[in-house]
Design a protein around this motif. Structure first.
Motif, PDB file in Angstrom:
ATOM      1  N   LEU A  97      54.412 -51.014  41.535  1.00 10.88           N
ATOM      2  CA  LEU A  97      52.913 -50.991  41.700  1.00 10.88           C
ATOM      3  C   LEU A  97      52.303 -49.668  42.169  1.00 10.88           C
ATOM      4  N   VAL A  98      53.383 -49.242  43.159  1.00 15.76           N
ATOM      5  CA  VAL A  98      53.255 -47.744  43.713  1.00 15.76           C
ATOM      6  C   VAL A  98      53.241 -46.757  42.764  1.00 15.76           C
ATOM      7  N   THR A  99      54.248 -46.807  41.964  1.00 12.78           N
ATOM      8  CA  THR A  99      54.531 -46.059  40.822  1.00 12.78           C
ATOM      9  C   THR A  99      53.216 -45.846  39.964  1.00 12.78           C
ATOM     10  N   LYS A 100      52.805 -47.025  39.357  1.00  7.69           N
ATOM     11  CA  LYS A 100      51.487 -46.995  38.476  1.00  7.69           C
ATOM     12  C   LYS A 100      50.409 -46.360  39.179  1.00  7.69           C
ATOM     13  N   LYS A 101      50.082 -46.440  40.476  1.00  9.56           N
ATOM     14  CA  LYS A 101      49.059 -45.919  41.319  1.00  9.56           C
ATOM     15  C   LYS A 101      49.370 -44.285  41.247  1.00  9.56           C
ATOM     16  N   LYS A 102      50.498 -43.911  41.599  1.00  9.79           N
ATOM     17  CA  LYS A 102      50.865 -42.452  41.678  1.00  9.79           C
ATOM     18  C   LYS A 102      50.687 -41.847  40.159  1.00  9.79           C
ATOM     19  N   ASN A 103      51.132 -42.434  39.109  1.00  7.02           N
ATOM     20  CA  ASN A 103      51.033 -42.139  37.731  1.00  7.02           C
ATOM     21  C   ASN A 103      49.483 -41.844  37.391  1.00  7.02           C
ATOM     22  N   ALA A 104      48.651 -42.702  37.668  1.00  9.27           N
ATOM     23  CA  ALA A 104      47.224 -42.786  37.368  1.00  9.27           C
ATOM     24  C   ALA A 104      46.629 -41.329  38.308  1.00  9.27           C
ATOM     25  N   VAL A 105      46.993 -41.461  39.494  1.00  6.34           N
ATOM     26  CA  VAL A 105      46.489 -40.174  40.181  1.00  6.34           C
ATOM     27  C   VAL A 105      46.965 -38.753  39.801  1.00  6.34           C
ATOM     28  N   ASN A 106      48.433 -38.877  39.407  1.00  4.70           N
ATOM     29  CA  ASN A 106      48.997 -37.407  38.704  1.00  4.70           C
ATOM     30  C   ASN A 106      48.369 -37.176  37.657  1.00  4.70           C
ATOM     31  N   THR A 107      47.978 -38.033  36.370  1.00  2.00           N
ATOM     32  CA  THR A 107      47.515 -38.033  35.565  1.00  2.00           C
ATOM     33  C   THR A 107      46.021 -37.567  35.406  1.00  2.00           C
ATOM     34  N   ALA A 108      45.278 -37.942  36.341  1.00  2.78           N
ATOM     35  CA  ALA A 108      44.181 -37.496  36.606  1.00  2.78           C
ATOM     36  C   ALA A 108      43.899 -36.150  37.078  1.00  2.78           C
ATOM     37  N   ARG A 109      44.578 -35.781  38.117  1.00  6.22           N
ATOM     38  CA  ARG A 109      44.968 -34.382  38.681  1.00  6.22           C
ATOM     39  C   ARG A 109      45.183 -33.552  37.560  1.00  6.22           C
ATOM     40  N   ARG A 110      46.237 -33.778  36.855  1.00  9.71           N
ATOM     41  CA  ARG A 110      46.449 -33.022  35.532  1.00  9.71           C
ATOM     42  C   ARG A 110      45.352 -32.594  34.884  1.00  9.71           C
ATOM     43  N   THR A 111      44.674 -33.472  34.300  1.00  6.00           N
ATOM     44  CA  THR A 111      43.821 -33.571  33.318  1.00  6.00           C
ATOM     45  C   THR A 111      42.511 -32.705  33.991  1.00  6.00           C
ATOM     46  N   ARG A 112      42.181 -32.812  35.211  1.00  3.62           N
ATOM     47  CA  ARG A 112      41.103 -32.282  35.907  1.00  3.62           C
ATOM     48  C   ARG A 112      41.582 -30.826  36.024  1.00  3.62           C
ATOM     49  N   VAL A 113      42.834 -30.195  36.379  1.00  2.00           N
ATOM     50  CA  VAL A 113      43.257 -29.072  36.416  1.00  2.00           C
ATOM     51  C   VAL A 113      43.186 -28.303  34.805  1.00  2.00           C
ATOM     52  N   LYS A 114      43.618 -29.074  33.809  1.00  2.00           N
ATOM     53  CA  LYS A 114      43.441 -28.574  32.678  1.00  2.00           C
ATOM     54  C   LYS A 114      41.986 -28.222  32.200  1.00  2.00           C
ATOM     55  N   THR A 115      40.901 -29.204  32.685  1.00  7.18           N
ATOM     56  CA  THR A 115      39.533 -29.049  32.301  1.00  7.18           C
ATOM     57  C   THR A 115      38.929 -27.905  32.885  1.00  7.18           C
ATOM     58  N   TYR A 116      39.280 -27.695  34.126  1.00  3.72           N
ATOM     59  CA  TYR A 116      38.646 -26.636  34.955  1.00  3.72           C
ATOM     60  C   TYR A 116      39.063 -25.125  34.623  1.00  3.72           C
ATOM     61  N   VAL A 117      40.562 -25.284  34.400  1.00  2.00           N
ATOM     62  CA  VAL A 117      41.009 -24.100  33.639  1.00  2.00           C
ATOM     63  C   VAL A 117      40.267 -23.584  32.276  1.00  2.00           C
ATOM     64  N   VAL A 171      36.469 -22.422  41.371  1.00  4.08           N
ATOM     65  CA  VAL A 171      36.745 -23.826  41.336  1.00  4.08           C
ATOM     66  C   VAL A 171      37.912 -24.216  40.888  1.00  4.08           C
ATOM     67  N   ALA A 172      38.457 -23.341  39.688  1.00  2.81           N
ATOM     68  CA  ALA A 172      39.668 -23.777  38.959  1.00  2.81           C
ATOM     69  C   ALA A 172      40.675 -23.600  39.888  1.00  2.81           C
ATOM     70  N   GLU A 173      40.621 -22.400  40.590  1.00  4.47           N
ATOM     71  CA  GLU A 173      41.692 -22.283  41.564  1.00  4.47           C
ATOM     72  C   GLU A 173      41.828 -23.248  42.879  1.00  4.47           C
ATOM     73  N   SER A 174      40.795 -23.806  43.133  1.00  7.63           N
ATOM     74  CA  SER A 174      40.856 -24.717  44.195  1.00  7.63           C
ATOM     75  C   SER A 174      41.541 -26.000  43.698  1.00  7.63           C
ATOM     76  N   HIS A 175      41.345 -26.380  42.160  1.00  9.84           N
ATOM     77  CA  HIS A 175      41.786 -27.587  41.743  1.00  9.84           C
ATOM     78  C   HIS A 175      43.281 -27.260  41.544  1.00  9.84           C
ATOM     79  N   ILE A 176      43.659 -26.073  40.848  1.00  9.70           N
ATOM     80  CA  ILE A 176      45.002 -25.808  40.722  1.00  9.70           C
ATOM     81  C   ILE A 176      45.774 -25.661  42.107  1.00  9.70           C
ATOM     82  N   MET A 177      45.373 -25.252  43.078  1.00  9.32           N
ATOM     83  CA  MET A 177      46.089 -25.275  44.332  1.00  9.32           C
ATOM     84  C   MET A 177      46.282 -26.585  45.031  1.00  9.32           C
ATOM     85  N   LYS A 178      45.091 -27.408  44.774  1.00 13.67           N
ATOM     86  CA  LYS A 178      45.559 -28.969  45.380  1.00 13.67           C
ATOM     87  C   LYS A 178      46.471 -29.745  44.187  1.00 13.67           C
ATOM     88  N   ALA A 179      46.760 -29.237  43.330  1.00 12.13           N
ATOM     89  CA  ALA A 179      47.756 -29.742  42.217  1.00 12.13           C
ATOM     90  C   ALA A 179      49.119 -29.337  42.599  1.00 12.13           C
TER      91      ALA A 179
END
Length: 86
Positions: free
Chosen positions: A12-32, A53-61
């Motif tokens: 369960l934890v792995t599924k949650k983390k996977n979803a969060v990481n995927t969303a974060r990666r996608t968000r970074v790509k979008t803002y870049v 804005v993109a820098e903020s998202h990149i550094m969060k990731a």
């Protein structure tokens, strides 16, 4: 299928983390992409704002979904590109 309680929890934890990481990666790509598009448009003010804005998202990731050095390199290249604009 997992039988142990701890194994089930890990799944369960792995599924949650996977979803969060995927969303974060996608968000970074979008803002870049938005920052690159703004830089190509030629308007330095818009490009600088999009880069910030993109820098903020990149550094969060950084350190979570991407290596810190890759994040720094991306930010550096974007800032350099905006800095060269006339």
């Amino acid at each position: 299928m997992a039988y142990h309680k701890s194994s089930k929890k890990r799944i369960l934890v792995t599924k949650k983390k996977n979803a969060v990481n995927t969303a974060r990666r996608t968000r970074v790509k979008t803002y870049v992409k938005k920052a690159q598009k703004a830089a190509e448009s030629g308007d330095k003010a818009v490009a600088a704002k999009a880069t910030r804005v993109a820098e903020s998202h990149i550094m969060k990731a950084a350190g979570k979904t991407m290596p810190k050095k890759r994040a720094s390199r991306k930010v550096s290249r974007m800032t350099k590109k905006v800095g060269k604009m006339a």
